[in-house]
Design a protein around this motif. Sequence first.
Motif, PDB file in Angstrom:
ATOM      1  N   ASP A   1     -15.901 -27.767  62.521  1.00 32.78           N
ATOM      2  CA  ASP A   1     -15.767 -29.220  62.590  1.00 32.78           C
ATOM      3  C   ASP A   1     -14.336 -29.665  62.270  1.00 32.78           C
ATOM      4  O   ASP A   1     -13.790 -30.569  62.918  1.00 32.78           O
ATOM      5  CB  ASP A   1     -16.760 -29.872  61.620  1.00 32.78           C
ATOM      6  CG  ASP A   1     -16.769 -31.384  61.739  1.00 32.78           C
ATOM      7  OD1 ASP A   1     -17.049 -31.894  62.844  1.00 32.78           O
ATOM      8  OD2 ASP A   1     -16.482 -32.059  60.732  1.00 32.78           O
ATOM      9  N   GLU A   2     -13.720 -29.038  61.286  1.00 29.54           N
ATOM     10  CA  GLU A   2     -12.350 -29.409  60.913  1.00 29.54           C
ATOM     11  C   GLU A   2     -11.370 -29.107  62.052  1.00 29.54           C
ATOM     12  O   GLU A   2     -10.473 -29.908  62.335  1.00 29.54           O
ATOM     13  CB  GLU A   2     -11.943 -28.658  59.645  1.00 29.54           C
ATOM     14  CG  GLU A   2     -12.672 -29.152  58.401  1.00 29.54           C
ATOM     15  CD  GLU A   2     -12.546 -28.207  57.214  1.00 29.54           C
ATOM     16  OE1 GLU A   2     -13.017 -28.583  56.115  1.00 29.54           O
ATOM     17  OE2 GLU A   2     -12.007 -27.084  57.389  1.00 29.54           O
TER      18      GLU A   2
ATOM     19  N   GLN B   1      -6.935 -25.453  52.855  1.00 24.34           N
ATOM     20  CA  GLN B   1      -7.545 -24.134  53.034  1.00 24.34           C
ATOM     21  C   GLN B   1      -6.570 -23.145  53.679  1.00 24.34           C
ATOM     22  O   GLN B   1      -6.539 -21.971  53.324  1.00 24.34           O
ATOM     23  CB  GLN B   1      -8.800 -24.256  53.920  1.00 24.34           C
ATOM     24  CG  GLN B   1      -9.960 -24.999  53.286  1.00 24.34           C
ATOM     25  CD  GLN B   1     -10.546 -24.233  52.113  1.00 24.34           C
ATOM     26  OE1 GLN B   1     -10.690 -23.005  52.165  1.00 24.34           O
ATOM     27  NE2 GLN B   1     -10.863 -24.936  51.040  1.00 24.34           N
TER      28      GLN B   1
ATOM     29  N   ASN C   1     -11.884 -20.842  53.896  1.00 22.13           N
ATOM     30  CA  ASN C   1     -13.197 -21.143  54.449  1.00 22.13           C
ATOM     31  C   ASN C   1     -13.128 -22.415  55.278  1.00 22.13           C
ATOM     32  O   ASN C   1     -13.740 -23.426  54.953  1.00 22.13           O
ATOM     33  CB  ASN C   1     -14.222 -21.275  53.313  1.00 22.13           C
ATOM     34  CG  ASN C   1     -15.636 -21.350  53.831  1.00 22.13           C
ATOM     35  OD1 ASN C   1     -15.922 -20.870  54.930  1.00 22.13           O
ATOM     36  ND2 ASN C   1     -16.517 -21.970  53.069  1.00 22.13           N
ATOM     37  N   THR C   2     -12.360 -22.368  56.367  1.00 23.06           N
ATOM     38  CA  THR C   2     -12.274 -23.534  57.244  1.00 23.06           C
ATOM     39  C   THR C   2     -13.554 -23.631  58.069  1.00 23.06           C
ATOM     40  O   THR C   2     -14.283 -22.657  58.247  1.00 23.06           O
ATOM     41  CB  THR C   2     -11.068 -23.428  58.183  1.00 23.06           C
ATOM     42  OG1 THR C   2     -11.250 -22.305  59.048  1.00 23.06           O
ATOM     43  CG2 THR C   2      -9.772 -23.264  57.402  1.00 23.06           C
ATOM     44  N   THR C   3     -13.806 -24.813  58.618  1.00 23.40           N
ATOM     45  CA  THR C   3     -15.010 -25.021  59.417  1.00 23.40           C
ATOM     46  C   THR C   3     -14.643 -25.381  60.854  1.00 23.40           C
ATOM     47  O   THR C   3     -13.543 -25.876  61.136  1.00 23.40           O
ATOM     48  CB  THR C   3     -15.868 -26.153  58.834  1.00 23.40           C
ATOM     49  OG1 THR C   3     -15.168 -27.399  58.977  1.00 23.40           O
ATOM     50  CG2 THR C   3     -16.184 -25.908  57.364  1.00 23.40           C
TER      51      THR C   3
END
Length: 295
Positions: A6-7, A44, A2-4
Amino acid sequence: MNTTLDEWQILHAVVQLGGFAQAAEQLNRSQSTVSYAIARLQEQLGITLFEQKGRKAHLTEAGRLLLADAEPHLTGFHQLEQRARSLASGGQSEICLSVDTIFPNERLFAALGEFARSFPYVHLKLHQTTFLSADSEFSAHNAHLCVAGLISREYFVKPILDIRMLAVARRDHPLHSLKREVSRIDMMQHMLVIVEGAGAGNTKRQPRNPAQRFLPVNTIDAAIDAVQSGFCFGWLPVCRIQPYLDSAEFGPLRMPVGGMMDVRLSLVCEDSNFGSKELYALAELLGRNRELEVI
């Protein structure tokens, strides 16, 4: 997993700016926040993104490949944000441009390329036709901006370019064998190529004689090919046939009058204020900020 987004943006900033501290400063975050985001992204993904080489951290091969895959998505999201900001401030996310084909393509695409670099979030639609009429382009093709020679209604009009047209024939054409100036009767014995567009109507960009035999074509390139074949003579834009003139493959016809003429092209918009910064910028690139040129 579940990466974002923003990352991934933080990862991109770290690589582009050359370090965690630089990315933190650019993004107005603390360095610990940037480090945490990268650590969480690695966790992640289950992949090590950076490796230490001396005093600097460098992307691993896996990190390089993943970032390369992510960059188009990051760019697309950035353009989406720009488009939203533009729409919110009354700007445009799409511009329909109509250009007469007699306008030099090298100028056109140089302007469009520079515009796309400055406004990557704007979708450009280009319509090119011969004898382009601003009236029909605004009504039928929903154009926002035109480069046209045929203007009959009240619009904002700024002349930007005069295209010089020259009467020419291939060097071995019979009209060149005459030992005097070419007359109307001489021309009537040979085929004249005439460029006509779908919207030409009764407009006469080139000289016509009711008794003259002529071959209508709908592109400048076709007219050049017709003259190059030796079958026709015609009035062609100097800027398009200069290599043929330089090599002496084409020669100007000796005429008492009318051997050379200018076709004026203007920048045409329905709104004198251009309505948006995007449209104004495109108009500037196409020549609004320059004096009238003759080519």
